[in-house]
Design a protein around this motif. Structure first.
Motif, PDB file in Angstrom:
ATOM      1  N   MET A  18      70.773  41.887  14.862  1.00  0.00           N
ATOM      2  CA  MET A  18      69.968  40.727  14.505  1.00  0.00           C
ATOM      3  C   MET A  18      69.201  40.188  15.714  1.00  0.00           C
ATOM      4  N   VAL A  19      69.826  40.272  16.877  1.00  0.00           N
ATOM      5  CA  VAL A  19      69.173  39.792  18.097  1.00  0.00           C
ATOM      6  C   VAL A  19      67.908  40.611  18.368  1.00  0.00           C
ATOM      7  N   GLU A  20      67.976  41.934  18.108  1.00  0.00           N
ATOM      8  CA  GLU A  20      66.809  42.787  18.327  1.00  0.00           C
ATOM      9  C   GLU A  20      65.651  42.399  17.414  1.00  0.00           C
ATOM     10  N   VAL A  21      65.963  42.076  16.151  1.00  0.00           N
ATOM     11  CA  VAL A  21      64.924  41.669  15.203  1.00  0.00           C
ATOM     12  C   VAL A  21      64.272  40.378  15.663  1.00  0.00           C
ATOM     13  N   THR A  22      65.082  39.426  16.088  1.00  0.00           N
ATOM     14  CA  THR A  22      64.556  38.148  16.565  1.00  0.00           C
ATOM     15  C   THR A  22      63.689  38.349  17.802  1.00  0.00           C
ATOM     16  N   GLN A  23      64.161  39.193  18.710  1.00  0.00           N
ATOM     17  CA  GLN A  23      63.396  39.460  19.923  1.00  0.00           C
ATOM     18  C   GLN A  23      62.080  40.150  19.569  1.00  0.00           C
ATOM     19  N   SER A  24      62.104  41.112  18.644  1.00  0.00           N
ATOM     20  CA  SER A  24      60.886  41.806  18.222  1.00  0.00           C
ATOM     21  C   SER A  24      59.905  40.837  17.575  1.00  0.00           C
ATOM     22  N   TYR A  25      60.439  39.915  16.776  1.00  0.00           N
ATOM     23  CA  TYR A  25      59.582  38.915  16.134  1.00  0.00           C
ATOM     24  C   TYR A  25      58.882  38.061  17.187  1.00  0.00           C
ATOM     25  N   HIS A  26      59.626  37.603  18.181  1.00  0.00           N
ATOM     26  CA  HIS A  26      59.033  36.754  19.222  1.00  0.00           C
ATOM     27  C   HIS A  26      58.001  37.533  20.049  1.00  0.00           C
ATOM     28  N   GLU A  27      58.275  38.800  20.307  1.00  0.00           N
ATOM     29  CA  GLU A  27      57.301  39.631  21.027  1.00  0.00           C
ATOM     30  C   GLU A  27      56.024  39.804  20.205  1.00  0.00           C
ATOM     31  N   LEU A  28      56.196  40.049  18.897  1.00  0.00           N
ATOM     32  CA  LEU A  28      55.035  40.194  18.011  1.00  0.00           C
ATOM     33  C   LEU A  28      54.240  38.894  17.945  1.00  0.00           C
ATOM     34  N   GLU A  29      54.945  37.780  17.838  1.00  0.00           N
ATOM     35  CA  GLU A  29      54.274  36.483  17.776  1.00  0.00           C
ATOM     36  C   GLU A  29      53.490  36.216  19.058  1.00  0.00           C
ATOM     37  N   LYS A  30      54.077  36.501  20.208  1.00  0.00           N
ATOM     38  CA  LYS A  30      53.394  36.297  21.486  1.00  0.00           C
ATOM     39  C   LYS A  30      52.174  37.202  21.590  1.00  0.00           C
ATOM     40  N   CYS A  31      52.343  38.462  21.200  1.00  0.00           N
ATOM     41  CA  CYS A  31      51.222  39.415  21.239  1.00  0.00           C
ATOM     42  C   CYS A  31      50.087  38.942  20.330  1.00  0.00           C
ATOM     43  N   THR A  32      50.425  38.497  19.141  1.00  0.00           N
ATOM     44  CA  THR A  32      49.433  37.999  18.188  1.00  0.00           C
ATOM     45  C   THR A  32      48.683  36.805  18.768  1.00  0.00           C
ATOM     46  N   LYS A  33      49.401  35.868  19.339  1.00  0.00           N
ATOM     47  CA  LYS A  33      48.754  34.689  19.938  1.00  0.00           C
ATOM     48  C   LYS A  33      47.843  35.081  21.097  1.00  0.00           C
ATOM     49  N   ASP A  34      48.283  36.055  21.889  1.00  0.00           N
ATOM     50  CA  ASP A  34      47.452  36.514  23.005  1.00  0.00           C
ATOM     51  C   ASP A  34      46.143  37.127  22.504  1.00  0.00           C
ATOM     52  N   ILE A  35      46.235  37.954  21.476  1.00  0.00           N
ATOM     53  CA  ILE A  35      45.038  38.589  20.916  1.00  0.00           C
ATOM     54  C   ILE A  35      44.108  37.531  20.326  1.00  0.00           C
ATOM     55  N   LEU A  36      44.674  36.600  19.563  1.00  0.00           N
ATOM     56  CA  LEU A  36      43.854  35.546  18.955  1.00  0.00           C
ATOM     57  C   LEU A  36      43.166  34.689  20.008  1.00  0.00           C
ATOM     58  N   SER A  37      43.822  34.457  21.126  1.00  0.00           N
ATOM     59  CA  SER A  37      43.202  33.630  22.174  1.00  0.00           C
ATOM     60  C   SER A  37      41.963  34.306  22.752  1.00  0.00           C
ATOM     61  N   VAL A  38      41.896  35.627  22.637  1.00  0.00           N
ATOM     62  CA  VAL A  38      40.747  36.366  23.147  1.00  0.00           C
ATOM     63  C   VAL A  38      39.618  36.443  22.110  1.00  0.00           C
ATOM     64  N   ILE A  39      39.972  36.576  20.821  1.00  0.00           N
ATOM     65  CA  ILE A  39      38.941  36.822  19.806  1.00  0.00           C
ATOM     66  C   ILE A  39      38.494  35.587  19.041  1.00  0.00           C
ATOM     67  N   LYS A  40      39.310  34.528  19.040  1.00  0.00           N
ATOM     68  CA  LYS A  40      38.914  33.323  18.306  1.00  0.00           C
ATOM     69  C   LYS A  40      37.739  32.642  19.007  1.00  0.00           C
ATOM     70  N   PRO A  41      36.779  32.182  18.238  1.00  0.00           N
ATOM     71  CA  PRO A  41      35.604  31.549  18.848  1.00  0.00           C
ATOM     72  C   PRO A  41      35.924  30.155  19.401  1.00  0.00           C
ATOM     73  N   THR A  42      35.137  29.781  20.388  1.00  0.00           N
ATOM     74  CA  THR A  42      35.239  28.450  20.978  1.00  0.00           C
ATOM     75  C   THR A  42      34.146  27.564  20.374  1.00  0.00           C
ATOM     76  N   GLU A  43      34.155  26.313  20.742  1.00  0.00           N
ATOM     77  CA  GLU A  43      33.100  25.402  20.290  1.00  0.00           C
ATOM     78  C   GLU A  43      31.737  25.874  20.809  1.00  0.00           C
ATOM     79  N   ASP A  44      31.719  26.449  22.007  1.00  0.00           N
ATOM     80  CA  ASP A  44      30.476  26.986  22.563  1.00  0.00           C
ATOM     81  C   ASP A  44      29.950  28.143  21.707  1.00  0.00           C
ATOM     82  N   ASP A  45      30.853  29.014  21.228  1.00  0.00           N
ATOM     83  CA  ASP A  45      30.442  30.117  20.346  1.00  0.00           C
ATOM     84  C   ASP A  45      29.833  29.563  19.063  1.00  0.00           C
ATOM     85  N   ARG A  46      30.437  28.532  18.527  1.00  0.00           N
ATOM     86  CA  ARG A  46      29.920  27.900  17.306  1.00  0.00           C
ATOM     87  C   ARG A  46      28.521  27.314  17.549  1.00  0.00           C
TER      88      ARG A  46
END
Length: 168
Positions: free
Chosen positions: A1-29
């Motif tokens: 169970m610890v491995e699943v939780t750790q994998s989830y947190h790694e996936l969540e961090k990776c997802t947030k990192d990717i979104l921080s790069v591709i999500k537009p800013t107010e300047d892009d808008r």
């Protein structure tokens, strides 16, 4: 169970990192809004388009666009009798608009595709570096954009999912 939780947190961090790069800013808008204004200004140079209205649609309107995403715009023509605009008229209007955009120094990398199911004028804004696609009376595209926007307001994760999938 610890491995699943750790994998989830790694996936969540990776997802947030990717979104921080591709999500537009107010300047892009703001760049996209200014690119729309460039189109409006160019329309005034085409005498028979003086009463046309510029309506953004697509990922920008549905708020599902990435920083590198393009800008879809429909030029809505005045239609006194309610008849659909012919493909030939759409092609003619896009040709005239292409000339106006080029004469004003607004557009580079211009690509006019008159034979597409929906005739389109593609270019990159010289001032803002935004790829723009212009069509005429694209009501179906505008409706689809609104539906996706409404869905994205129900749960913000939908927008994140769309951005992640479309960026792959």
């Amino acid at each position: 169970m610890v491995e699943v939780t750790q994998s989830y947190h790694e996936l969540e961090k990776c997802t947030k990192d990717i979104l921080s790069v591709i999500k537009p800013t107010e300047d892009d808008r703001n760049k996209r809004l200014h690119a729309v204004q460039e189109i409006v200004n160019s329309i005034y140079l085409v005498s028979r388009l003086g009463d046309a209205v510029v309506k953004p649609f697509g990922s920008f309107v549905s708020n599902l666009y990435a920083k590198s995403g393009d800008l879809d715009v429909s030029v809505e023509l005045t239609n006194k009798f309610g008849f659909p605009t012919s493909k030939e008229k759409k092609q003619d209007v896009l040709r005239e608009l292409m000339i106006a955009l080029q004469n004003e120094g607004v557009a580079r990398g211009v690509n006019f595709i008159p034979t597409a199911r929906v005739p389109v004028l593609q270019y990159v804004s010289n001032n803002f570096g935004i790829s723009c696609d212009i069509s005429i009376d694209n009501y179906p595209g505008r409706i689809k954009s609104k539906v996706l926007y409404w869905i994205s307001t129900i749960d913000e994760r939908f927008g994140d999912m769309v951005l992640l999938v479309s960026s792959v």
